[in-house]
Design a protein around this motif. Structure first.
Motif, PDB file in Angstrom:
ATOM      1  N   ARG A  26       0.820  -1.218   0.334  1.00 54.43           N
ATOM      2  CA  ARG A  26      -0.288  -0.046   0.537  1.00 54.43           C
ATOM      3  C   ARG A  26       0.768   1.719  -0.031  1.00 54.43           C
ATOM      4  N   ARG A  27       2.418   1.242   0.830  1.00 54.96           N
ATOM      5  CA  ARG A  27       3.105   2.125   1.050  1.00 54.96           C
ATOM      6  C   ARG A  27       3.690   3.224  -0.999  1.00 54.96           C
ATOM      7  N   MET A  28       4.492   1.780  -1.336  1.00 56.37           N
ATOM      8  CA  MET A  28       5.269   2.130  -2.256  1.00 56.37           C
ATOM      9  C   MET A  28       4.507   0.947  -3.929  1.00 56.37           C
ATOM     10  N   GLY A  29       3.534   0.353  -4.016  1.00 58.58           N
ATOM     11  CA  GLY A  29       2.594  -0.333  -4.449  1.00 58.58           C
ATOM     12  C   GLY A  29       4.084  -1.283  -4.688  1.00 58.58           C
ATOM     13  N   ALA A  30       3.917  -2.534  -5.667  1.00 57.69           N
ATOM     14  CA  ALA A  30       4.628  -3.649  -6.169  1.00 57.69           C
ATOM     15  C   ALA A  30       4.306  -4.544  -6.876  1.00 57.69           C
ATOM     16  N   ILE A  31       4.768  -4.555  -7.958  1.00 54.87           N
ATOM     17  CA  ILE A  31       4.564  -5.385  -9.697  1.00 54.87           C
ATOM     18  C   ILE A  31       5.073  -7.390  -9.379  1.00 54.87           C
ATOM     19  N   ALA A  32       4.749  -7.982 -10.185  1.00 50.45           N
ATOM     20  CA  ALA A  32       4.796  -9.065 -10.067  1.00 50.45           C
ATOM     21  C   ALA A  32       5.213  -9.703 -11.465  1.00 50.45           C
ATOM     22  N   GLU A  33       6.032 -11.234 -11.542  1.00 56.21           N
ATOM     23  CA  GLU A  33       6.240 -11.140 -13.036  1.00 56.21           C
ATOM     24  C   GLU A  33       7.007 -12.244 -12.358  1.00 56.21           C
ATOM     25  N   GLU A  34       6.643 -13.047 -14.007  1.00 57.48           N
ATOM     26  CA  GLU A  34       6.904 -14.788 -13.634  1.00 57.48           C
ATOM     27  C   GLU A  34       8.552 -14.805 -13.500  1.00 57.48           C
ATOM     28  N   TYR A  35       8.121 -16.133 -12.326  1.00 55.85           N
ATOM     29  CA  TYR A  35       9.333 -16.612 -11.941  1.00 55.85           C
ATOM     30  C   TYR A  35      10.299 -17.845 -13.652  1.00 55.85           C
ATOM     31  N   ILE A  36      11.552 -17.429 -13.269  1.00 57.66           N
ATOM     32  CA  ILE A  36      11.695 -17.844 -14.274  1.00 57.66           C
ATOM     33  C   ILE A  36      12.104 -19.675 -14.106  1.00 57.66           C
ATOM     34  N   GLU A  37      12.215 -21.088 -14.138  1.00 58.51           N
ATOM     35  CA  GLU A  37      12.919 -22.310 -13.499  1.00 58.51           C
ATOM     36  C   GLU A  37      13.293 -22.921 -14.873  1.00 58.51           C
ATOM     37  N   CYS A  38      13.879 -23.287 -15.322  1.00 59.11           N
ATOM     38  CA  CYS A  38      14.390 -24.359 -15.551  1.00 59.11           C
ATOM     39  C   CYS A  38      15.507 -25.179 -14.675  1.00 59.11           C
ATOM     40  N   SER A  39      15.920 -26.391 -15.206  1.00 62.14           N
ATOM     41  CA  SER A  39      16.831 -27.246 -14.680  1.00 62.14           C
ATOM     42  C   SER A  39      17.684 -26.639 -14.192  1.00 62.14           C
ATOM     43  N   PRO A  40      18.773 -27.662 -12.818  1.00 58.42           N
ATOM     44  CA  PRO A  40      19.718 -27.122 -12.251  1.00 58.42           C
ATOM     45  C   PRO A  40      20.940 -26.937 -13.317  1.00 58.42           C
ATOM     46  N   GLY A  41      21.890 -25.639 -13.167  1.00 54.47           N
ATOM     47  CA  GLY A  41      23.241 -25.451 -13.754  1.00 54.47           C
ATOM     48  C   GLY A  41      23.014 -24.896 -14.724  1.00 54.47           C
ATOM     49  N   ARG A  42      21.906 -24.898 -15.367  1.00 52.63           N
ATOM     50  CA  ARG A  42      21.628 -23.943 -16.689  1.00 52.63           C
ATOM     51  C   ARG A  42      21.076 -22.394 -16.522  1.00 52.63           C
ATOM     52  N   ILE A  43      21.265 -22.070 -15.176  1.00 52.71           N
ATOM     53  CA  ILE A  43      20.549 -20.849 -15.262  1.00 52.71           C
ATOM     54  C   ILE A  43      21.502 -19.755 -14.356  1.00 52.71           C
ATOM     55  N   THR A  44      22.392 -18.262 -15.194  1.00 47.30           N
ATOM     56  CA  THR A  44      23.294 -18.202 -14.203  1.00 47.30           C
ATOM     57  C   THR A  44      22.817 -16.360 -13.701  1.00 47.30           C
ATOM     58  N   SER A  45      22.724 -15.609 -13.407  1.00 46.89           N
ATOM     59  CA  SER A  45      22.156 -14.069 -13.238  1.00 46.89           C
ATOM     60  C   SER A  45      23.073 -13.067 -13.087  1.00 46.89           C
ATOM     61  N   PRO A  46      23.436 -12.993 -14.450  1.00 51.97           N
ATOM     62  CA  PRO A  46      24.658 -11.350 -14.898  1.00 51.97           C
ATOM     63  C   PRO A  46      24.078  -9.902 -14.968  1.00 51.97           C
ATOM     64  N   SER A  47      24.663  -9.540 -15.331  1.00 56.00           N
ATOM     65  CA  SER A  47      24.311  -8.370 -14.717  1.00 56.00           C
ATOM     66  C   SER A  47      25.645  -7.396 -15.362  1.00 56.00           C
ATOM     67  N   VAL A  48      24.977  -6.259 -16.074  1.00 54.03           N
ATOM     68  CA  VAL A  48      26.405  -5.081 -17.046  1.00 54.03           C
ATOM     69  C   VAL A  48      25.395  -3.846 -16.250  1.00 54.03           C
ATOM     70  N   GLN A  49      27.135  -3.211 -16.218  1.00 51.67           N
ATOM     71  CA  GLN A  49      26.857  -1.367 -15.352  1.00 51.67           C
ATOM     72  C   GLN A  49      27.350  -0.268 -16.386  1.00 51.67           C
ATOM     73  N   VAL A  50      26.678   0.626 -16.268  1.00 48.71           N
ATOM     74  CA  VAL A  50      26.746   1.745 -17.456  1.00 48.71           C
ATOM     75  C   VAL A  50      26.498   2.878 -16.686  1.00 48.71           C
ATOM     76  N   VAL A  51      27.927   3.973 -16.981  1.00 49.27           N
ATOM     77  CA  VAL A  51      27.931   5.445 -16.336  1.00 49.27           C
ATOM     78  C   VAL A  51      27.488   6.410 -17.518  1.00 49.27           C
ATOM     79  N   VAL A  52      26.541   7.468 -17.145  1.00 46.49           N
ATOM     80  CA  VAL A  52      26.015   8.085 -18.419  1.00 46.49           C
ATOM     81  C   VAL A  52      26.891   9.975 -17.549  1.00 46.49           C
ATOM     82  N   ARG A  53      27.081  10.400 -18.647  1.00 47.24           N
ATOM     83  CA  ARG A  53      27.818  11.537 -18.718  1.00 47.24           C
ATOM     84  C   ARG A  53      26.579  12.842 -19.905  1.00 47.24           C
ATOM     85  N   ASP A  54      26.693  13.989 -19.671  1.00 52.05           N
ATOM     86  CA  ASP A  54      26.451  14.567 -20.634  1.00 52.05           C
ATOM     87  C   ASP A  54      25.655  14.372 -22.076  1.00 52.05           C
TER      88      ASP A  54
END
Length: 839
Positions: free
Chosen positions: A267-295
């Motif tokens: 109620r205070r900040m709101g929430a969303i819900a999205e599909e939980y992606i399932e697959c067999s063990p060892g076939r899923i990772t969680s990468p990220s990419v980092q970006v910087v923005v200037r001017d």
């Protein structure tokens, strides 16, 4: 607007500028932040900005809620030995205020503090940067008359969970199906019900509080109780009610969270819900990419593989998998352009899931999860490595390289964590690192750099970035640091007014309750010295003695209690420890550059006195030389998955393995060597009655410790030492351990202790238990049975031995699907061998 691939964008932190650092959590909800242990020390993650003082004209103002320990500042100063007048160009200020309010609010309440900043800076050359921005930080910059570098209020929304999904949609970046933000549980349930009407196969969803932090605002929603038939046929209103019931039973990432408190946060900040992606063990990772923005220019500055506990970030490895690195950088550039056009300034990152294609393992499907519109957990290790190694991102390869083109990688964590670390001060930590040569070396551009050092004494937690030339070296450095801190934290015993209650039932419940993260931290406990310790499934479950890992040419691992009801190995180890025999071996190991590790494989089952909790640990070892994930193992096999991961990791780091078991009925000591060269030869030197080759390859399922050892080239022996609760089995296990250590080091057996070598057999088959199985007469282990003899029966008929064979491991507790017994033949060098009995 252009996307830049060069070094210019991040060089703003340096040269002739004044940097005001307000490491505040601005727009983040204070209740969500309170879920994070030691959150007040997260301000220290921005101390890497002090590296900007390497530029002779730069000044830095660093403001915190409470004073920083002077030793922490001296540590950062020591990382820049050539910097002059460091102290003159650094202004440290604090509010002396530990209240749970934003740092910007505290600063604005202190006009004299703001005036001190004004007196120190040059406004035209100054800018203010923060962890995450809000109106408060903007107001401080306005009062100082300097530039504000962060996400401004009008684009902060893109850092929320709902705003992230909007940005992904606008930039055509793939993301999970889900529902838009809701501000009540009923509204959220209604939207999820509408989605279930469209997707009858949707099993699970992740509910995310809009302003959740570090994964602590997430919850797993299980919808499997609502059948496909119900989704199709029942009215939407009734389906909504079913979803509400599921929401009330969600699994929260924050263990202290309740549905009542969570629904109030919706109620205070709101929430969303999205599909939980399932697959067999060892076939899923969680990468990220980092970006910087200037001017209105953006630059991709790093990619990472995130290390997670559940959905909570605990660390990262750079770079990410090359299979999807270019695609990840493309998505980062695309979103960088989008946010630059909106007026974004500063760092941000995007979290993804990468799912391996079942048919083509070289391909992955990337799915974007959320935008972190702030300096996140991957920012400080990336900036630290860039500065200390003078490294830049190679835009073609997506890896960091130093000035002479050497590749630089790192493994970083904010969660170097153990209750044993509590009481260690910043000075203690820095002295330990210096004495053990694990501090960062400018000469080799490798070593460890710590952050959040102030968190260590109270919370037993610190952060570290391990910089190396290969990921394997960085990972090993992280392990060595943890082992060293555990050993050093136990060097001086701690006194306590509270008597020990390790065997109290309430303590057992706490250790083995729902708090899996705490249990995992406890179970990972290791020490580098064995004096005065014993293996205990409620306390210390792994001891390492001998040479440090990096110096050990021989790394022996002795496993016990792979099955929790098989305790002779555990008792034998503790007897040897109490008599000081393993401590004496530690000195011998040091001289021989070897190491011995003793480990309880399944402590929870050992406490319960059960073979296993849910899964047979000796049938779920992650065989193969590829990477495997703790997350995947835990998801597939629960607690035993966590333990399989820990045991497999220990095996992979060893050169020699002894896995000690026992049986439910009397039996002579018998050994099962692996196929790795040297395994059989080693077994023949150990005290035993029988040696049975190939038996590990006739089990009902793969995934044994010996099978894994063979996969990775470890010399390995499995052993059965007798009946579970027989004192003779404990003595046999003691003799076996000592014989194993002697054989590995080629120490001759004294003449008066020599025994006949074990009788050699080869396993040629197995009988699997089917429904109704029972022996028609008692069968002794290694009893010789002539061909044509009926030995057992089940619902499918009689079980008759087809040809002469020895019977190994006859079960006394038949379990359908597991082994009833094994058929063995005499090895070529033996005829009909001695046995306990015959027909």
């Amino acid at each position: 607007m252009t996307v830049q691939s060069g070094p210019a964008l991040h060089s703003w932190e340096g040269h002739d500028q004044d940097i005001i650092v307000v490491p505040s959590f601005g727009c983040l909800d204070q209740r969500e932040l309170a879920k994070v242990d030691g959150i007040c020390h997260y301000e220290e993650r921005m101390l890497n900005v002090l590296f900007s003082l390497r530029y002779s004209e730069t000044r830095v103002v660093f403001i915190t809620s409470e004073p920083l320990d002077p030793d922490i500042i001296q540590y950062y100063k020591s990382l820049m030995p050539k910097v002059t007048d460091f102290d003159r160009r650094l202004l440290l200020l604090n509010c002396l205020d530990s209240s749970r309010r934003s740092l910007s609010t505290k600063i604005l309440e202190r006009p004299r503090l703001i005036q001190r900043i004004k007196d120190f800076i040059r406004p035209v050359k100054a800018f203010l940067t923060c962890f995450t921005g809000s109106e408060g930080e903007e107001e401080i910059a306005r009062q100082l008359g300097c530039k504000y570098v962060s996400a401004k209020e009008d684009i902060v929304r893109y850092g929320t969970k709902a705003g992230s999904r909007e940005a992904f949609a606008e930039c055509c970046i793939p993301h999970p199906q889900g529902v838009t933000e809701s501000f009540s549980a009923s509204e959220l349930a209604e939207k999820i019900a509408a989605l279930l009407k469209q997707d009858h196969k949707l099993r699970k969803m992740v509910v995310k509080l809009n302003e959740g932090f570090a994964g602590m605002g997430n919850a797993l929603l299980d919808l499997t109780s609502i059948s496909t038939d119900e989704r199709q046929k029942i009215p939407k209103a009734k389906l909504t009610g079913r979803v509400v019931t599921c929401l009330e039973k969600m699994e929260f990432c924050a263990k202290s969270e309740t549905w009542l408190g969570y629904s109030q946060q919706i109620r205070r900040m709101g929430a969303i819900a999205e599909e939980y992606i399932e697959c067999s063990p060892g076939r899923i990772t969680s990468p990220s990419v980092q970006v910087v923005v200037r001017d209105q220019r953006s630059e991709v500055i790093s990619t990472h593989e995130q290390l997670l506990e559940g959905q909570t970030y605990v660390g990262c490895i750079t770079p990410c998998n090359a299979a999807y690195r270019a695609e990840l950088m493309e998505y980062g550039s695309r979103l960088g352009e989008f946010l630059a056009d909106k007026g974004m300034m500063d760092h941000f990152s995007i979290d993804f899931l990468a799912v391996q294609d079942e048919l083509d393992p070289t391909k992955y499907l990337l799915t974007a999860l959320e935008i972190n519109l702030r300096r996140g957990g991957t920012t400080h290790p990336q900036l630290t490595t860039r500065v200390l190694c003078n490294a830049e991102l190679d835009p073609d390869e997506g890896v960091l390289k130093n000035a002479i083109g050497e590749r630089k990688v790192y493994v970083a964590t904010d969660h170097m964590l153990s209750d044993s670390f509590k009481g260690l001060t910043p000075r203690d930590l820095l002295e330990i690192m210096k004495m053990n040569n694990l501090s960062f070396s400018h000469e080799t551009q490798t070593g460890a750099v710590f952050h959040m050092i102030g968190c260590l004494s109270q919370y037993g937690q610190t952060g570290v970035t391990c910089i190396a030339n290969t990921i394997e070296d960085a990972e090993q450095m992280m392990i060595d640091i943890r082992q060293l801190l555990l050993a050093e934290s136990m060097r001086y015993p701690k006194s306590s007014m509270i008597p020990p209650t390790l065997h109290n039932s309430e303590v057992k419940k706490e250790l083995y309750g729902d708090n899996a993260a705490r249990a995992q931290r406890r179970e990972d406990l290791e020490v580098q010295q064995a004096n005065a310790f014993e293996l205990d499934p409620l306390g210390l479950i792994s001891i390492t003695v001998g040479a440090p890992t990096e110096l050990a040419d021989i790394r022996m691992l002795v496993l016990c209690c792979v099955h929790g009801n098989e305790v002779p190995g555990l008792r034998a180890i503790n007897n040897l420890l109490h008599r000081g025999e393993l401590q004496r071996w530690a000195k011998s190991c040091m001289a021989k550059n070897s190491q011995l590790r003793l480990m309880i494989a399944n402590p929870k089952a050992t406490v319960l006195g059960k073979r296993c909790v849910e899964h047979n640990l000796n049938r779920i070892m992650p065989e193969g030389k590829g990477r495997y994930s703790l997350e995947a193992m835990r998801e597939a096999y629960g607690y035993e998955g966590e333990r399989a991961f820990a045991v497999a990791t220990a095996i992979r780091k060893s050169t020699h393995l002894l896995d000690i078991h026992s049986a439910s009925s009397p039996a002579p000591v018998h050994l099962f060597p692996g196929r790795t060269k040297g395994s059989k030869e080693l077994a023949l030197q150990c005290p035993a009655g029988f040696l049975v080759s190939e038996i590990c390859y006739f089990t009902s399922r793969p995934g044994t410790t010996i099978g894994l050892a063979d996969e990775v080239g470890v010399v390995a022996i499995g052993a059965e030492v007798g009946q579970h609760n027989d004192t003779a089995s404990v003595k046999a296990a003691e003799d076996l351990i000592k014989g194993f250590l002697n054989a590995v080091h080629n120490i001759p057996v004294p003449a008066d202790a020599k025994r006949a070598p074990p009788t050699e057999l080869t396993c040629v088959g197995v009988e699997i238990v089917k429904k109704g199985f029972s022996f028609v007469k008692p069968i002794m282990p290694f009893q010789f049975i002539t061909g044509g003899t009926k030995v057992a029966e089940d619902d499918e008929g009689d079980i008759i031995i087809k040809k002469d064979a020895f019977i190994a491991l006859p079960t006394t507790l038949p379990v359908v699907g597991e082994e009833a017994f094994f058929y063995c033949e005499a090895a070529p060098s033996h005829s009909r061998s001695p046995s306990i009995g015959s027909d």
